[in-house]
Design a protein around this motif. Sequence first.
Motif, PDB file in Angstrom:
ATOM      1  N   UNK A  97       0.811  -1.217   0.000  1.00  0.00           N
ATOM      2  CA  UNK A  97       0.000   0.000   0.000  1.00  0.00           C
ATOM      3  C   UNK A  97       0.844   1.266   0.000  1.00  0.00           C
ATOM      4  N   UNK A  98       2.031   1.221   0.576  1.00  0.00           N
ATOM      5  CA  UNK A  98       2.855   2.425   0.694  1.00  0.00           C
ATOM      6  C   UNK A  98       3.525   2.804  -0.621  1.00  0.00           C
ATOM      7  N   UNK A  99       3.877   1.823  -1.447  1.00  0.00           N
ATOM      8  CA  UNK A  99       4.601   2.111  -2.680  1.00  0.00           C
ATOM      9  C   UNK A  99       3.801   2.992  -3.635  1.00  0.00           C
ATOM     10  N   UNK A 100       2.521   2.699  -3.931  1.00  0.00           N
ATOM     11  CA  UNK A 100       1.763   3.598  -4.806  1.00  0.00           C
ATOM     12  C   UNK A 100       1.587   5.000  -4.203  1.00  0.00           C
ATOM     13  N   UNK A 101       1.422   5.060  -2.885  1.00  0.00           N
ATOM     14  CA  UNK A 101       1.261   6.369  -2.245  1.00  0.00           C
ATOM     15  C   UNK A 101       2.540   7.191  -2.367  1.00  0.00           C
ATOM     16  N   UNK A 102       3.677   6.548  -2.204  1.00  0.00           N
ATOM     17  CA  UNK A 102       4.953   7.242  -2.345  1.00  0.00           C
ATOM     18  C   UNK A 102       5.149   7.718  -3.779  1.00  0.00           C
ATOM     19  N   UNK A 107       5.085  12.215  -7.710  1.00  0.00           N
ATOM     20  CA  UNK A 107       4.494  12.798  -8.913  1.00  0.00           C
ATOM     21  C   UNK A 107       3.911  14.178  -8.613  1.00  0.00           C
ATOM     22  N   UNK A 108       3.229  14.317  -7.491  1.00  0.00           N
ATOM     23  CA  UNK A 108       2.670  15.618  -7.117  1.00  0.00           C
ATOM     24  C   UNK A 108       3.766  16.643  -6.872  1.00  0.00           C
ATOM     25  N   UNK A 109       4.852  16.226  -6.234  1.00  0.00           N
ATOM     26  CA  UNK A 109       5.971  17.145  -6.018  1.00  0.00           C
ATOM     27  C   UNK A 109       6.550  17.609  -7.347  1.00  0.00           C
ATOM     28  N   UNK A 110       6.627  16.691  -8.305  1.00  0.00           N
ATOM     29  CA  UNK A 110       7.136  17.041  -9.630  1.00  0.00           C
ATOM     30  C   UNK A 110       6.236  18.096 -10.272  1.00  0.00           C
ATOM     31  N   UNK A 111       4.913  17.898 -10.202  1.00  0.00           N
ATOM     32  CA  UNK A 111       3.988  18.849 -10.809  1.00  0.00           C
ATOM     33  C   UNK A 111       4.033  20.209 -10.103  1.00  0.00           C
ATOM     34  N   UNK A 112       4.202  20.196  -8.800  1.00  0.00           N
ATOM     35  CA  UNK A 112       4.326  21.461  -8.070  1.00  0.00           C
ATOM     36  C   UNK A 112       5.599  22.171  -8.513  1.00  0.00           C
ATOM     37  N   UNK A 113       6.691  21.406  -8.665  1.00  0.00           N
ATOM     38  CA  UNK A 113       7.948  21.994  -9.135  1.00  0.00           C
ATOM     39  C   UNK A 113       7.811  22.587 -10.515  1.00  0.00           C
ATOM     40  N   UNK A 114       7.088  21.888 -11.403  1.00  0.00           N
ATOM     41  CA  UNK A 114       6.861  22.430 -12.745  1.00  0.00           C
ATOM     42  C   UNK A 114       6.056  23.720 -12.683  1.00  0.00           C
TER      43      UNK A 114
END
Length: 125
Positions: A97-102, A107-114
């Motif tokens: 369960x933790x792997x998909x959440x991580x 991915x969200x951090x990447x989009x925020x960075x973009x």
Amino acid sequence: MGETVFAQLREEFLESVLGLPLVEVERAGTGDLLSRTTNDIEALSRTVRFAMPEWLVAIVQALLTLIAMTIVSPLATLASLVSLPILFSRRATTCHYATPATARTNELRHHVGLGLRNGRRRAHR
């Protein structure tokens, strides 16, 4: 030894980027590629430098504890060994369960960075 591995990783990354079509590289953005590479290699570096030695110490400590338990009370050792399959099955469930959440968090951090990078471009125009 660790530094040579990281240097090799950087070289392989550079080779793979140079093998990409120029359009792909330009679309990704130099800053984005550089920051993601730096962050990934830094995370790997932290893992090799800190987590691996901690794991080694934990394994040795667990083995020494098991040996001491066997000497002091073989019955307590047997009870501890019976609980190991339960612990490993729970760990597997947690990792499942933790792997998909991580991955989603990264991915969200990447989009925020973009978004921040694009916002800075607009502000400088």
